[in-house]
Design a protein around this motif. Structure first.
Motif, PDB file in Angstrom:
ATOM      1  N   GLN A   1      -3.440   7.075   4.143  1.00  0.00           N
ATOM      2  CA  GLN A   1      -2.003   6.837   3.066  1.00  0.00           C
ATOM      3  C   GLN A   1      -0.968   6.195   3.829  1.00  0.00           C
ATOM      4  O   GLN A   1      -0.735   6.406   5.109  1.00  0.00           O
ATOM      5  N   ASP A   2       0.110   5.696   3.234  1.00  0.00           N
ATOM      6  CA  ASP A   2       0.933   4.823   3.706  1.00  0.00           C
ATOM      7  C   ASP A   2       2.168   5.719   4.999  1.00  0.00           C
ATOM      8  O   ASP A   2       2.382   5.323   5.940  1.00  0.00           O
TER       9      ASP A   2
ATOM     10  N   PHE B   1       2.563   5.219   8.755  1.00  0.00           N
ATOM     11  CA  PHE B   1       4.029   4.979   9.228  1.00  0.00           C
ATOM     12  C   PHE B   1       4.482   5.838  10.225  1.00  0.00           C
ATOM     13  O   PHE B   1       4.985   5.454  11.441  1.00  0.00           O
TER      14      PHE B   1
END
Length: 361
Positions: free
Chosen positions: A53-54, A58
């Protein structure tokens, strides 16, 4: 005022992301708890999807030390679940190097650090091409001076366990013998820190290793240690295999009267419990029959029958129900049938596995 609102909003956003990351981290730890147990492609797909997942990526690249470590552990666990240990080693090595230089991080998040160390050691084990590569990767694991005493003990306990398991699985017999002595002394010096659940795997591994190395007296000493611990509910699987191994050892030492007593007592014990796969009972019945004077001339026939039954049990269990000790007993039966030292048969079996693994790559 507007600046204050913006700052408060940013803090809330970061807190929410951290909580989200911590929840996913807890989920991942629970889901990838047993890395040896095969899982469905759907399970693996879910693990991979959640780890990529982003917000995880990040935090891996831009997060503070805590967020970065959580994200790295999530992705490292996903690597291990997908049988990608080399990728996990590279990922964890970066985190460990950073944490080595920051004692305040170690003191602030010791449990997370310990989790990362466990998974890094697992990656080193799964990803080892040979003993030298394993030792080289493990050497990257720092000695964290700022860990609290209890966690420092756990750190060393896990490290010793993995080192010993790897040395045995790579038939480094001299290293195994040295580690038995070194770890046994360390256990004795730290006995007050150990629970029975923690000490039993060590004694089991020592007994099995000594047995595979044809050192029956040492194997028997650790079997007795296992059976004399007072808490009968701790690691019943280890205790029950110790009963089987004790009977095999006495059979090999030709203590016929004692072996007869042990096999009869073992049969009574294992008959009391209904099992889908009666591995222990099969072995006890073999020993009882082999112990009879009139049947000793047919020992090779009985050993062939035992090997066939053990193979059937292994196939029946598949990969979902590992039976502690079945492989070791089968190797012993094969060695006795073929008139070879057990350590030689064990070494041949490991070499065969390594060739098969290499051919898959």
């Amino acid at each position: 005022y507007e600046a204050h609102l913006a700052s408060s909003s940013e803090i809330r956003g970061k807190s929410a992301q951290l909580i989200q990351l911590q929840l996913l981290h807890s989920w991942m730890l629970a889901r990838v708890r047993q890395l040896f147990v095969p899982r469905t492609t759907e399970d693996l797909a879910e693990i991979q999807e959640k780890s990529q997942q982003d917000f995880v990526l990040f935090q891996l690249n831009h997060g503070a030390f805590l967020e970065n470590a959580l994200a790295a552990n999530i992705l490292g666990l996903a690597n291990l679940a997908a049988r990608q240990p080399i990728e996990a080693i590279k990922r964890y090595a970066i985190v460990l190097a950073n944490w080595k230089n920051h004692p305040e991080w170690q003191a602030d998040q010791p449990q997370l650090l310990l989790s990362i160390c466990k998974n890094y050691q697992a990656a080193c084990t799964f990803g080892a091409r040979n003993w030298e590569s394993y030792q080289s990767n493990l050497a990257l694991l720092p000695d964290f001076k700022a860990l609290p005493e209890k966690l420092s003990f756990d750190f060393n306990r896990i490290l010793y366990h993995n080192q010993f398991t790897m040395a045995l699985n790579m038939v480094q017999f001299e290293t195994v013998e040295k580690l038995i002595k070194e770890i046994a002394e360390w256990i004795e010096a730290n006995r007050s820190h150990f629970t029975e659940v923690q000490i039993l795997p060590f004694w089991h591994n020592f007994a099995v290793a000594a047995f595979l190395c044809d050192d029956l007296k040492t194997a028997n000493r650790f079997v007795i240690n296992i059976l004399h611990l007072p808490n009968r509910n701790a690691r019943k699987d280890i205790r029950e295999f110790a009963l089987v191994l004790q009977a095999i050892i006495q059979f090999e030492l030709e203590n016929l009267d004692l072996n007869e007593y042990l096999t009869r007592a073992g049969k009574r014990h294992f008959k009391q419990k209904k099992r889908d796969i009666d591995f222990e009972l099969v072995v006890m019945r073999f020993l009882e029959n082999a112990n009879k004077q009139e049947q000793r001339s047919d020992l090779s026939v009985q050993l062939n029958e035992l090997i066939e039954k053990l193979d059937e049990l292994a196939e029946q269990a598949g990969n979902w129900l590992p039976m502690l000790g079945l492989m070791e007993v089968r190797l012993w039966a094969q060695a006795k049938r073929d008139g070879l030292p057990l350590r030689t048969v064990f070494q041949m079996a490991i070499q065969k596995i390594m060739r098969e693994e290499e051919s898959k790559k």
